[in-house]
Motif scaffolding. Sequence first.
Motif: not given
Length: 124
Positions: A58-73
């Motif tokens: 999920y991303s807040l509308d104001s950060v879509k296209g700019r912020f990327t969340i990811s996980r490295d287990n």
Amino acid sequence: VQLQASGGGLVQAGGSLRLSCSASGVTLDYYSIGWFRQAPGKEREGVSCISSSGGSTYSLDSVKGRFTISRDNAENTVYLQMNSLKPEDTAVYYCLAHHFRTCGPLLLRRVGHWGWGTLVTVSS
């Protein structure tokens, strides 16, 4: 469970930062992780979230296209890559972990294990 958010700093508008949320004492594999931020005088808001499986985000509308969340287990870490930063992104950023399998409950209820925040300052 101790969470630690890191990677904040001072950056000019248009620049990038990568925040990290790491944990000690627990494996984050089974946690959904959310990033929240709180600017001075404003309420805390959910910025981004990744489900425990990593299958949904999920991303807040104001950060879509700019912020990327990811996980490295393997690293037991969740990242928030922030590009094209704007002055309005200035805030203390926090991560939150909960056993919820999806982001919806985590973003809505905001319960779980909070990490210490990291300050992001974007200058114009």
